[in-house]
Design a protein around this motif. Structure first.
Motif, short mmCIF file in Angstrom:
data_model
loop_
_atom_site.label_atom_id
_atom_site.label_comp_id
_atom_site.label_asym_id
_atom_site.label_seq_id
_atom_site.Cartn_x
_atom_site.Cartn_y
_atom_site.Cartn_z
N SER A 1 0.84 -1.21 0.00
CA SER A 1 0.00 0.00 0.00
C SER A 1 0.87 1.25 0.00
O SER A 1 0.52 2.26 -0.63
CB SER A 1 -0.93 -0.01 1.21
N ILE B 1 1.84 1.85 -3.50
CA ILE B 1 0.73 2.47 -4.24
C ILE B 1 0.67 3.95 -3.88
O ILE B 1 0.47 4.81 -4.74
CB ILE B 1 -0.61 1.77 -3.93
N SER B 2 0.88 4.27 -2.60
CA SER B 2 0.90 5.68 -2.18
C SER B 2 1.98 6.44 -2.92
O SER B 2 1.74 7.57 -3.38
CB SER B 2 1.18 5.79 -0.69
N LEU C 1 0.85 7.06 -6.39
CA LEU C 1 -0.18 8.11 -6.43
C LEU C 1 0.45 9.49 -6.25
O LEU C 1 0.03 10.46 -6.90
CB LEU C 1 -1.24 7.86 -5.34
N VAL D 1 -3.65 -6.69 -7.34
CA VAL D 1 -3.71 -5.66 -6.29
C VAL D 1 -4.41 -4.42 -6.83
O VAL D 1 -5.29 -3.85 -6.19
CB VAL D 1 -2.29 -5.30 -5.79
N LYS E 1 -6.53 -4.25 -9.21
CA LYS E 1 -7.96 -4.53 -9.46
C LYS E 1 -8.73 -4.42 -8.15
O LYS E 1 -9.84 -3.90 -8.11
CB LYS E 1 -8.14 -5.94 -10.03
N ILE E 2 -8.14 -4.90 -7.05
CA ILE E 2 -8.83 -4.85 -5.76
C ILE E 2 -8.90 -3.42 -5.26
O ILE E 2 -9.93 -2.92 -4.86
CB ILE E 2 -8.12 -5.74 -4.71
N VAL E 3 -7.75 -2.78 -5.30
CA VAL E 3 -7.63 -1.46 -4.67
C VAL E 3 -8.23 -0.36 -5.53
O VAL E 3 -8.78 0.61 -5.01
CB VAL E 3 -6.14 -1.17 -4.35
N LYS E 4 -8.14 -0.53 -6.88
CA LYS E 4 -8.68 0.48 -7.81
C LYS E 4 -8.15 1.88 -7.49
O LYS E 4 -8.88 2.87 -7.53
CB LYS E 4 -10.23 0.49 -7.76
N ALA E 5 -6.88 1.95 -7.14
CA ALA E 5 -6.29 3.24 -6.77
C ALA E 5 -5.93 4.06 -8.00
O ALA E 5 -6.02 5.28 -8.00
CB ALA E 5 -5.07 3.04 -5.90
#
Lengths: 618, 125
Positions: free
Chosen positions: B58, B61-62, B65, B90, B92-96
């Motif tokens: 995560s 991902i941050s 972003l 990941v 697909k689940i998080v959709k971030a």
């Protein structure tokens, strides 16, 4: 008091430096360092006028046992004098009279350039070398014939090596110069007292050994000279061209193996004493002296190295400080060697370098203990923070109507970013929220605190899970920067045990159907995690609890759990484990899941927070 | 696990950052620092190649972003390509990340960025 303790230690060490230097506490070690410098210095040039005439094994074999008959010495003096030798310096004591003394006396008188030695028993009186008694001297017969008399005393250090000798020995108000010193002075046409030689009354003069015995000076065999002269007399070709002794200072001494006229020194473990006198002579003629820095400068150097080492250790990171200290020590030793090679000056090496190591180690140790202390303090604070965070979370509420509820959270560190909440909306409905803040540790925990507070305020007004997630996301967006929170919100109606839910970037919950024995994923993420976008419309999904059904809401710490090889537990494995537990109660389900997790993780560290909310309709 | 980032600049002004290893709590600052450094050179576009990326957390991902936000501020299009299956899962689940910034291959990403640049030129004319 505690504040001044480090300064007190520094002052103490400085005092220790002064005492060590002045009292010579590390003198033995410094002498070893001095030996290192001398051994690693290039072989020095020796004055070509100095030659060594060795009474070695070949001579004793050829001319007889030691002591040699003095007729031979008389012959040698005649030969050397006839061939223009400048000085004939015997490093042999003629203490006892002998039958051939008359002949020897005559040869010496005719030569007028013979030097003989004295040896004294010394006593260091008020720093001066004072002769208590004569150990070996010159017979009365020879005294009148000799040109000069000098002493052959040396100072022997505790390790048995000879590094210094007294330039002058005092006896009965008369000062006797060292034999080699006397010969050199006369060669220069001066008296010894008129030559400025750097020496210390207490410690004498440092013998500037030019190098290993066999690599320095020109060496000739006593026997060869005698035989060459005999051959020349017979008209034969001599082995040695005796004219090469013209104008030379000839040092004659015993160098046969097994005899006692040897002493260890820094450059040779076995060095003939005649070489020591030749070295002093060479030193005077070349003007090449070895000097040790005075105590004041030595203390100053020690202080300097100490303070530089202290600064490095305090200001720099440990590894960098180590590298710099190492380079400093290496540079210091290198400079010492260069200075010694070029100028013959030496100063302490062992103590300053040891001081550097000591100060680095000391500071490192203090830093280490401070780190340990700070860490303990931090851990205590984290324990308190963890307790506070646990207090944020709802306690296990037990049963809600026909629903059994179990809440589980195990942070990876003291505090974490996972959380759950149970919100009683009205007498019939309650909401369950599970979330995972991106990242771990304190920063995630702080975000968690804010999020859970906001959630509790907003949840009471927003009955629609999708709307709640949207509003919550908008509120959090400005605070989270690039961080985010995955979240899943479920509202359960206790009248008919229906539920509605929405997910913002969160893994779907797992629904375990008692009736069919199947498991399925429900409420997948219909939009991005919270805190990234404004006003997003999250899709709301409906479902129904039948008796025996279970819901497993979880955070990704379960599926991303790694074993020691780095392999993840995985979503498939999670579903596989759960599928075997559809007919188990939620307590057994949770226990079995934890067991499977621990078996997978084994000795690997817990990688992420582990959270689960499990519901079962009885 | 460590993260290595190699950078390749293309003739069309697009910069490609190839990530190798793991983008997680320990390594996310490397992407932030390196990415920001490349953005400061004002590229025409930035492609993150995930072909050799094994894992993303995560925090990873941050970091992604954050880089995307910074790229947006500078007017640089940032896309991600060659996503391995485990990381795709990941996402697909998080959709971030928005779907339009994810591409299956480098060619697709190139075409997209070329299209963006053409559009910008046309708008300027």
């Amino acid at each position: 008091m505690k504040k001044f303790f480090p300064y007190f230690l520094v002052v103490l060490w400085l005092i220790f430096i002064v005492i060590s230097v002045c009292a010579g506490i590390f003198e033995f070690q410094e002498m070893l360092a001095y030996d290192f410098l001398l051994r690693h210095r290039p072989t020095q040039q020796v004055n070509p006028e100095i030659v060594i005439i060795e009474i070695s094994d070949d001579t004793l074999k050829g001319l007889g046992r030691w002591p040699l008959p003095r007729d031979y010495h008389a012959d040698l003096i005649e030969i050397l004098s006839k061939n223009g030798c400048r000085s004939i310096v015997f490093d042999i004591l003629f203490s006892e009279p002998s039958g051939a003394d008359v002949r020897l006396e005559l040869a010496m008188k005719e030569s007028g350039r013979v030097y003989l030695p004295f040896a004294f028993r010394l006593e260091n009186k008020r720093g001066e070398a004072v002769a208590q008694e004569v150990l070996g001297g010159v017979t009365d017969t020879l005294k009148s014939a000799v040109y000069g008399v000098g002493h052959i005393n040396i100072f022997v250090d505790n390790d048995g090596k000879s590094r210094r000798l007294p330039l002058w020995v005092k006896r009965n108000d008369q000062s006797w110069p060292a034999l080699g010193f006397l010969a050199a002075a006369h060669y220069l046409g001066k008296e010894p007292a008129s030559i400025a030689v750097p020496f210390d009354l207490r410690t004498g003069i440092w013998v500037n050994y030019p190098g290993a015995w066999l690599k320095t000076f020109r060496h000739f065999s006593y026997l060869d000279i005698i035989q060459s002269a005999a051959a020349a007399k017979k008209g034969e070709v001599p082995r040695l061209e005796l004219s090469l002794f013209r104008n030379k200072i000839c040092f004659i001494g015993l160098t046969a193996a097994g005899t006692s006229d040897f002493r260890a020194n820094p450059v040779d473990p076995v060095y003939p004493m005649v070489g020591t006198q030749a070295s002093i002579c060479n030193s005077i003629l070349q003007g090449a002296y070895i000097r040790r820095l005075g105590n004041f400068l030595r203390v100053l150097i020690n202080f300097m190295l100490f303070f530089i080492g202290l600064w490095l250790a305090l200001k720099l990171a440990p590894l960098v400080a180590f590298a710099c200290s190492f380079l400093l020590a290496a540079g210091y030793i290198f400079t010492a060697q260069v200075l010694f090679n070029i100028r013959g000056v030496f100063y302490d090496i062992f103590f300053p370098v040891s001081s550097l190591i000591f100060v680095y180690s000391g500071v490192l140790l203090v830093k280490f203990f401070r780190e340990v202390q700070a860490r303990r303090l931090m851990e205590k604070e984290l324990e308190i923070a963890a307790q506070i965070q646990r207090n944020f979370l709802p306690a296990d509420l037990g049963d809600l109507g026909e629903l059994k509820l179990r809440l589980f959270l195990q942070p990876a560190k003291f505090v974490g970013g996972d959380f759950y909440d149970v919100i009683l909306l009205d007498e019939h409905r309650f909401g369950i929220f599970i979330a995972d803040v991106s990242g771990k540790g304190i920063s995630a925990a702080l975000i968690m605190a804010k999020a859970i507070s906001l959630l509790r305020i907003l949840a009471r007004d927003a009955l629609d899970p999708g709307k709640l997630l949207s509003v919550l996301s908008s509120h959090l967006k400005s605070d989270l920067d690039s961080r985010f929170i995955t979240g899943q919100y479920l509202i359960i109606d206790l009248r008919d045990y229906s539920f509605i839910g929405a997910s913002a970037g969160h893994p779907p919950l797992i629904f375990l159907s008692r009736g069919s024995g199947r498991i399925e994923e429900l409420i997948p993420a219909s939009g991005p995690p919270l805190g990234l976008v404004d006003n997003f419309s999250y899709t709301v999904v409906k479902g129904q609890f039948l008796p025996g059904d279970k819901i497993f809401m979880y955070t990704d710490g379960w599926i991303e759990a790694r074993d020691s090889q780095g392999k993840e537990f995985g979503a498939l494995r999670l579903k596989e484990v759960l599928s075997r537990l559809t007919d188990q109660g939620i307590d057994n389900l949770l226990a079995a899941l934890k067991q499977a997790y621990e078996a997978h993780r084994a000795r690997a560290l817990q990688h992420d927070d582990l959270t689960a909310v499990i519901l079962e309709r009885k | 696990m460590a993260l290595k980032i190699s950078v390749m600049s293309k003739d069309d002004g697009v910069v490609i950052l190839c990530l190798v290893g793991s983008l997680d709590t320990e390594t996310h600052t490397e992407l932030e620092v390196r990415g920001r450094k490349e953005l400061d050179k004002s590229p025409k576009g930035m492609i993150l190649d995930f072909k050799s990326l094994d894992y993303i957390s995560s925090m990873g991902i941050s970091a992604l972003l954050l880089l995307q936000k910074q790229a947006q501020v500078r007017g640089v299009s940032l896309v991600v390509t060659n996503i391995p299956p485990q990381i795709d899962e990941v996402f697909k689940i998080v959709k971030a990340l928005p779907q339009e910034s994810i591409f299956a291959s480098m060619e697709e990403a190139d075409r997209y960025l070329l299209g963006i640049q053409k559009k910008i030129k046309e708008d300027q004319q």
